[in-house]
Scaffold this motif. Structure first.
Motif, mmCIF file in Angstrom:
data_model
loop_
_atom_site.group_PDB
_atom_site.id
_atom_site.type_symbol
_atom_site.label_atom_id
_atom_site.label_comp_id
_atom_site.label_asym_id
_atom_site.label_seq_id
_atom_site.Cartn_x
_atom_site.Cartn_y
_atom_site.Cartn_z
ATOM 1 N N HIS A 1 0.854 -1.172 0.158
ATOM 2 C CA HIS A 1 -0.084 0.054 -0.113
ATOM 3 C C HIS A 1 1.000 1.234 0.036
ATOM 4 O O HIS A 1 0.651 2.032 -0.679
ATOM 5 N N ASN A 2 2.203 1.211 0.845
ATOM 6 C CA ASN A 2 2.699 2.512 0.699
ATOM 7 C C ASN A 2 3.678 2.609 -0.274
ATOM 8 O O ASN A 2 4.042 3.627 -0.622
ATOM 9 N N SER A 3 3.738 1.681 -1.086
ATOM 10 C CA SER A 3 4.315 1.907 -2.424
ATOM 11 C C SER A 3 3.784 2.451 -3.647
ATOM 12 O O SER A 3 4.485 2.499 -4.514
ATOM 13 N N GLU A 4 2.487 2.643 -3.631
ATOM 14 C CA GLU A 4 1.752 3.329 -4.485
ATOM 15 C C GLU A 4 1.898 2.570 -5.751
ATOM 16 O O GLU A 4 1.787 3.229 -6.606
#
Length: 169
Positions: free
Chosen positions: A91-94
């Motif tokens: 999720h944080n890696s977009e």
């Protein structure tokens, strides 16, 4: 008929087995699960004892340092923690990271130490569920197409070719 209740169909019947299957005259010592002898920075073992943020930071540092993939290994109680970590990283890696999950069963060995000196140490094997999560960079499969140089594009646009054109058959 007020005292009798209809049987509930959604409940599981209670087991008649004793829940205390641990030997009374032994102390159980749980041994560490088997790990490969070669330590690899890309294999990360998730435990419930290590701080979640520290595990996340370690994974992010590995991925940001150029690692194309990392492997998260978790067992038993730590399976949900490993899943949460993998989903948070993706999720944080977009959209730059993706994941693949494999399940397995790991055989663990427990030592049974006797409480009296008359007996020897015994061993007990048990199974535990394990999860192996591969987190990889999606650009791993991108194909880099080399751009033609400027002189080649000008020559092609002007119709200047080197060599003879092939005849069509």
């Amino acid at each position: 008929m007020m005292g009798s209740n209809p049987p509930e169909h959604g409940t599981k019947p209670r087991s008649t087995r004793s829940h205390n299957n641990r030997p009374q005259n032994h102390r159980v010592v749980r041994k560490q699960p088997p790990r490969p002898s070669v330590s690899d920075r890309h294999n990360i073992y998730i435990t419930s004892k290590t701080d979640f943020k520290a595990q996340q930071r370690r994974c992010e540092e590995l991925l940001n340092s150029g690692a194309r993939e990392i492997f998260l290994h978790c067992m038993g109680f730590s399976v949900t923690r490993g899943l949460n970590l993998a989903l948070r990283l993706v999720h944080n890696s977009e959209g730059a990271l993706s994941y693949a999950i494999n399940t397995s069963t790991v055989q663990l060995v427990d030592e049974l130490h006797p409480l009296c000196d008359a007996e020897d140490i015994a061993f007990r094997q048990r199974n535990n569920s394990a999860l192996h999560i591969k987190i990889f960079n999606r650009s791993l499969f991108d194909i880099v197409v080399p751009q033609p140089s400027q002189s080649q594009t000008q020559a092609q646009s002007l119709g200047q070719f080197r060599g003879k054109p092939k005849a069509r058959q």
